[in-house]
Motif scaffolding. Structure first.
Motif, short mmCIF file in Angstrom:
data_model
loop_
_atom_site.label_atom_id
_atom_site.label_comp_id
_atom_site.label_asym_id
_atom_site.label_seq_id
_atom_site.Cartn_x
_atom_site.Cartn_y
_atom_site.Cartn_z
N SER A 153 0.82 -1.20 0.00
CA SER A 153 0.00 0.00 0.00
C SER A 153 0.86 1.26 0.00
CB SER A 153 -0.92 0.00 1.23
OG SER A 153 -1.67 1.19 1.30
N LEU A 154 1.94 1.24 0.76
CA LEU A 154 2.86 2.39 0.79
C LEU A 154 3.49 2.62 -0.58
CD1 LEU A 154 4.64 1.93 4.24
CD2 LEU A 154 3.22 3.87 3.54
N LEU A 155 3.87 1.53 -1.24
CA LEU A 155 4.46 1.65 -2.57
C LEU A 155 3.46 2.28 -3.55
CD1 LEU A 155 6.63 1.03 -4.73
CD2 LEU A 155 5.57 -1.25 -4.97
N THR A 156 2.25 1.75 -3.55
CA THR A 156 1.22 2.26 -4.46
C THR A 156 0.90 3.72 -4.15
OG1 THR A 156 0.28 0.04 -4.53
CG2 THR A 156 -1.08 1.82 -5.37
N THR A 157 0.78 4.03 -2.87
CA THR A 157 0.47 5.40 -2.45
C THR A 157 1.59 6.36 -2.85
OG1 THR A 157 -0.82 4.60 -0.56
CG2 THR A 157 -0.01 6.87 -0.45
N ALA A 158 2.83 5.96 -2.64
CA ALA A 158 3.96 6.82 -2.99
C ALA A 158 4.02 7.08 -4.49
CB ALA A 158 5.27 6.19 -2.51
N LEU A 159 3.88 6.06 -5.29
CA LEU A 159 3.93 6.23 -6.75
C LEU A 159 2.81 7.15 -7.23
CD1 LEU A 159 4.81 2.59 -7.88
CD2 LEU A 159 6.28 4.62 -8.03
N TYR A 160 1.61 6.92 -6.74
CA TYR A 160 0.47 7.73 -7.14
C TYR A 160 0.67 9.20 -6.80
CZ TYR A 160 -4.25 9.74 -6.75
OH TYR A 160 -5.35 10.55 -6.85
N HIS A 161 1.09 9.49 -5.58
CA HIS A 161 1.22 10.88 -5.15
C HIS A 161 2.44 11.56 -5.75
CE1 HIS A 161 -1.80 9.66 -2.15
NE2 HIS A 161 -2.12 10.93 -2.13
N LEU A 162 3.49 10.81 -6.08
CA LEU A 162 4.66 11.42 -6.69
C LEU A 162 4.37 11.98 -8.08
CD1 LEU A 162 7.53 8.98 -5.65
CD2 LEU A 162 7.31 11.40 -5.04
N GLY A 163 3.29 11.51 -8.70
CA GLY A 163 2.91 12.07 -9.99
C GLY A 163 2.41 13.49 -9.90
N PHE A 164 1.91 13.89 -8.74
CA PHE A 164 1.47 15.28 -8.51
C PHE A 164 2.69 16.11 -8.10
CE2 PHE A 164 -2.29 12.72 -7.23
CZ PHE A 164 -3.24 13.24 -8.10
N THR A 165 2.87 17.24 -8.72
CA THR A 165 4.03 18.08 -8.37
C THR A 165 3.96 18.53 -6.91
OG1 THR A 165 2.85 20.02 -9.22
CG2 THR A 165 4.35 18.90 -10.72
N GLU A 166 2.76 18.65 -6.36
CA GLU A 166 2.62 19.17 -4.99
C GLU A 166 3.12 18.20 -3.92
OE1 GLU A 166 -1.86 19.04 -3.90
OE2 GLU A 166 -1.75 18.94 -6.08
N PHE A 167 3.33 16.93 -4.28
CA PHE A 167 3.77 15.95 -3.30
C PHE A 167 5.22 15.51 -3.51
CE2 PHE A 167 -0.89 15.24 -3.11
CZ PHE A 167 -1.07 15.47 -1.76
N ARG A 168 5.96 16.20 -4.36
CA ARG A 168 7.34 15.82 -4.61
C ARG A 168 8.26 16.51 -3.60
NH1 ARG A 168 6.99 16.47 -11.21
NH2 ARG A 168 5.46 14.77 -11.51
N GLY A 169 8.33 15.91 -2.43
CA GLY A 169 9.12 16.48 -1.34
C GLY A 169 8.56 16.01 -0.01
N PRO A 170 8.82 16.76 1.06
CA PRO A 170 8.34 16.36 2.39
C PRO A 170 6.82 16.21 2.46
CG PRO A 170 9.98 18.11 2.57
CD PRO A 170 9.66 17.98 1.11
N ALA A 171 6.09 16.87 1.57
CA ALA A 171 4.63 16.76 1.59
C ALA A 171 4.14 15.34 1.33
CB ALA A 171 4.01 17.71 0.55
N LEU A 172 5.01 14.49 0.78
CA LEU A 172 4.63 13.11 0.50
C LEU A 172 4.36 12.33 1.79
CD1 LEU A 172 4.30 10.80 -1.60
CD2 LEU A 172 6.75 10.37 -1.35
N LEU A 173 4.95 12.78 2.89
CA LEU A 173 4.81 12.05 4.15
C LEU A 173 3.35 11.97 4.61
CD1 LEU A 173 6.16 10.65 6.57
CD2 LEU A 173 6.40 12.92 7.63
N GLN A 174 2.60 13.04 4.42
CA GLN A 174 1.22 13.05 4.92
C GLN A 174 0.34 11.97 4.29
OE1 GLN A 174 -0.60 16.90 5.03
NE2 GLN A 174 -2.48 16.15 5.93
N PRO A 175 0.30 11.83 2.96
CA PRO A 175 -0.52 10.74 2.40
C PRO A 175 0.02 9.36 2.76
CG PRO A 175 0.71 11.85 0.66
CD PRO A 175 0.83 12.70 1.88
#
Length: 221
Positions: A153-175
């Motif tokens: 689930s973490l892998l899928t969540t990380a890949l999905y959110h990394l596609g959004f520019t807003e989550f490329r950085g520390p903001a990825l931690l929240q999702p």
């Protein structure tokens, strides 16, 4: 890892690649509106889910009926906790009247359900739910596959959110944290209603609190 396990890992990886493709192309590349993004995202995830269920011979009604009370209770309680977290963020303007109802249906119910299916249900069902009953009766094996499901689930969540520019950085931690909690509800309750309800309530709270400010409803431009 046996052949069946490898197949299920491929499904989880495929879910992650699908999520990454949707967010990277429709959001980061094409800058589609949130409503248009959800439409394309929902259609592709629905097609992926149908293929997944058919090829793995999974009856969704059987999954929903099993321990559905615990799924509904755990999902609701978790969703309320996540909603409280949403209301702790800075707010913004929200639609009213029919616009609010439409947003709750499209961005709360539909978007929340699709996120839950891709990010929480498929990884857990693949890496934990496909194990035999005999194997899951052994505490050590049950813990092992439960952790594998969380990792998937973490892998899928990380890949999905990394596609959004807003989550490329520390903001990825929240999702990542939020979806770990939601995935845990599925493992705890043993029913997919738990992550579905939790995710929908979280998205609905984000709609009510203001779509322009709450991070749970990407994309934001």
């Amino acid at each position: 890892m046996n052949i069946s396990s490898r197949d299920q890992l491929l499904w989880v990886s495929g879910a992650g690649v699908l999520g990454l493709g949707c967010s990277a192309i429709f959001s980061a590349r094409l800058h589609w509106s949130r409503a248009a993004f959800v439409l394309a995202y929902s259609v592709l995830v629905a097609a992926f889910l149908i293929a997944y269920l058919r090829l793995n011979r999974i009856d969704p009604l059987t999954q929903i009926r099993r321990r559905w009370v615990s799924g509904a209770v755990v999902g609701t309680l978790t969703g309320l906790v996540l909603a409280r977290n949403v209301f702790g963020q800075p707010g913004s303007a929200r639609p009213s009247g029919a616009g609010l109802v439409g947003a709750l249906v499209w961005l709360g119910l539909v978007y929340g359900s699709v996120d839950a299916l891709l990010l929480n249900v498929i990884p857990v069902l693949s890496l934990y739910g496909m194990r035999s009953r005999d194997e899951l009766r052994r505490p050590r094996r049950r813990l092992c596959w439960g952790l594998a499901a969380v990792a998937g689930s973490l892998l899928t969540t990380a890949l999905y959110h990394l596609g959004f520019t807003e989550f490329r950085g520390p903001a990825l931690l929240q999702p990542l944290v939020g979806n770990t909690i939601i995935t845990g509800t599925y493992l705890l309750a043993g029913n997919p209603l738990a992550p579905l309800i939790a995710h929908v309530l979280m998205h609905a709270a984000a709609v009510i609190h203001g779509m322009d400010a709450t991070v749970q409803l990407p994309p934001h431009y």
